[in-house]
Write an enzyme that holds these catalytic residues in place. Structure first.
Site: not given
Ligand SMILES: N=NNCCOCCOc1ccc(-c2cn(C[C@@H]3NC[C@@H](O)[C@H]3O)nn2)cc1
Length: 448
Positions: A294, A296
């Site tokens: 996955n 993004y």
């Molecule tokens: N990485 N470090 N972050 C540090 C601090 O981040 C704060 C916020 O973090 C995140 C990180 C990643 C996500 C996220 C959302 N989706 C989309 C969903 N994928 C599965 C499917 O259900 C989609 O809805 N994928 N990833 C959200 C918030």
């Protein structure tokens, strides 16, 4: 203009997940999940949104499948809601839940669409969280029992399987950062969760093989690609930690039978250890058939001792962002897929990729040009990756339709199809027709 031709057997699809689209949260014998509880906890989800109705796909799945047929996809990734199958997590099987998914899968097959099934996409039965969730081995065993029920029921109908979606989100976003359900904020708890779900993954793969279940099985990590802000060794190390926690922390145990030592050492300095029991690593490292990836966005990271457990901070480089605030940078997908080769040229499917663009209806249309531009860039990278000889076998856009985007509720829209949450009317966006054309031609025509 450039034409990128894709392989004849390339799989084109879309992806969704049970809690995000089904609704009918108190119907069909479904039990309570941690997301039902989390969404009802004040302040956890934007606007107090929850999955009680969502896109009502529990009742409208035939309409959704008609949209998939119109789009022309040959593969559809969905998840099964554990609370529909074993409502209290570890007890009686709910026949009504199984029958729902049989009707759904039969309709998909009738439409010539390959079901691509995720066993766990975050909707843990609340009763199991109440006994400690993935940190309790009883939850691990309950997952194996649930998985075996599904394998026995759907072997022969389903041939593509994923055990867990985005283990980093399950363990660290949800138990260290507290942003997703159940909302814990504790490093040791998050490491216990990560280890528990890895053991559950390995045991489920063992059952899959023992039962002779049809098809291929794997897991779907989410990618955090990061490049250093400067040439300093500290910034490089900060990137290595950010990448490793999403990828190596889960794929080293699966492909190598051990955790990445530099990360184990890093966490031990913070007072946290991995609760490995005798035989765990042999169980976890059962051979798998495929990987879901996955992707993004990517980050430019630097060392900052104040920046959380990893002391790794993303720097805003002023790139164009989607409406959820993620930079649009497809380069990270190409770099990551080459990084992934350290585990071998394994079969990979992009099981999620898409853009949060909150355009709304204007004169009955949604002119989501920014989403089209996002997909154009990322599919061009997909072609580069295949052209480099990497075994990238298919692509599933996230998402078929707008849906419940977890802590962001319904304000963030990732769909190729617009959903009016009052009327539940589905309206294909311009990106839907653009993607339809890519699938029909099996090639990408870039505008540049
Ligand atoms: N990485 N470090 N972050 C540090 C601090 O981040 C704060 C916020 O973090 C995140 C990180 C990643 C996500 C996220 C959302 N989706 C989309 C969903 N994928 C599965 C499917 O259900 C989609 O809805 N994928 N990833 C959200 C918030």
């Amino acid at each position: 203009m450039t034409i990128f031709q894709f392989p004849q057997d390339f799989r084109w699809g879309t992806a969704t997940a049970s809690y995000q689209i089904e609704g009918a949260a108190q119907e069909g014998g479904r039990g309570v999940s941690i997301w039902d509880t989390f969404a009802r906890t004040p302040g956890k989800v934007f606007n107090g949104d929850n999955g009680d109705v969502a896109c009502d796909s529990y009742h409208r799945y035939e309409e959704d499948i008609e949209l998939m047929k119109k789009l022309g996809i040959n593969t559809y990734r969905f998840s099964i809601a554990w609370p529909r199958i074993i409502p209290d997590g570890d007890g009686e099987i709910n026949r009504e839940g199984l029958d729902f998914y049989h009707r759904f899968v039969d309709k998909l097959l009738e439409a010539g669409i390959e079901p691509f099934c995720t066993l766990y996409h975050w909707d843990l039965p609340q009763t199991l969280e109440d006994i400690g969730g993935w940190g309790n081995r009883r939850t691990v065993d309950a997952f194996v029992k649930y998985a075996e029920v599904i394998f026995k029921e759907f072997s022969g109908k389903i041939n593509f399987w994923l055990t867990f979606n985005e283990p980093w989100c399950i363990a660290f976003l949800s138990n260290l950062l507290g942003i997703h359900a159940p909302g814990n904020k504790d490093l040791q708890t998050s490491i216990n969760v990560a280890h528990g779900l890895l053991v559950a993954h390995g045991k489920a793969v063992q059952s899959f093989r023992r039962l002779g279940t049809t098809g291929q099985i794997g897991i779907a990590p989410n990618v955090c690609w990061a490049e250093p802000y400067s040439k300093s060794p500290e910034d490089r190390a900060a990137c290595d930690r950010a990448i490793a926690l999403n990828t190596d922390w889960f794929l080293d145990p699966i492909y190598k039978g051990s955790y990445p030592q530099f990360m184990v050492d890093w966490f031990e300095k913070a007072g946290a250890t991995v609760p490995i029991q005798e035989g765990d690593m042999e169980i976890i490292s059962q051979p798998i058939d495929l990987l879901g990836i996955n992707y993004y966005t990517m980050g430019i990271n630097r060392f900052n001792p104040e920046a959380g457990a990893l002391q790794s901070e993303e720097v805003d480089m002023g790139l164009i962002k989607t409406d959820i605030g993620w930079p649009v940078e497809s380069r990270g997908l190409y770099e990551f897929m080459h990084y992934l080769q350290k585990y071998g040229n394994v079969d990979v499917y992009i099981t999620e990729n898409g853009a949060c663009i909150n355009d709304d209806l204007e004169n009955g249309k949604i002119n989501d040009d920014r989403r089209i531009a996002y997909y154009e860039q990322h599919l061009a990278q997909i072609h580069r990756i295949i052209n480099d000889g990497i075994n990238l076998k298919g692509y599933m856009a996230w998402s078929l339709m707008d849906n419940f985007e977890w802590a962001e509720g319904y304000r963030m829209r990732f769909g190729l199809v617009h959903v009016d949450y009052r009327s539940l009317v589905r309206t294909p966006k311009e990106s839907f027709y653009w993607y339809q054309n890519v699938i029909k031609n099996n090639w990408l025509e870039t505008r540049i």
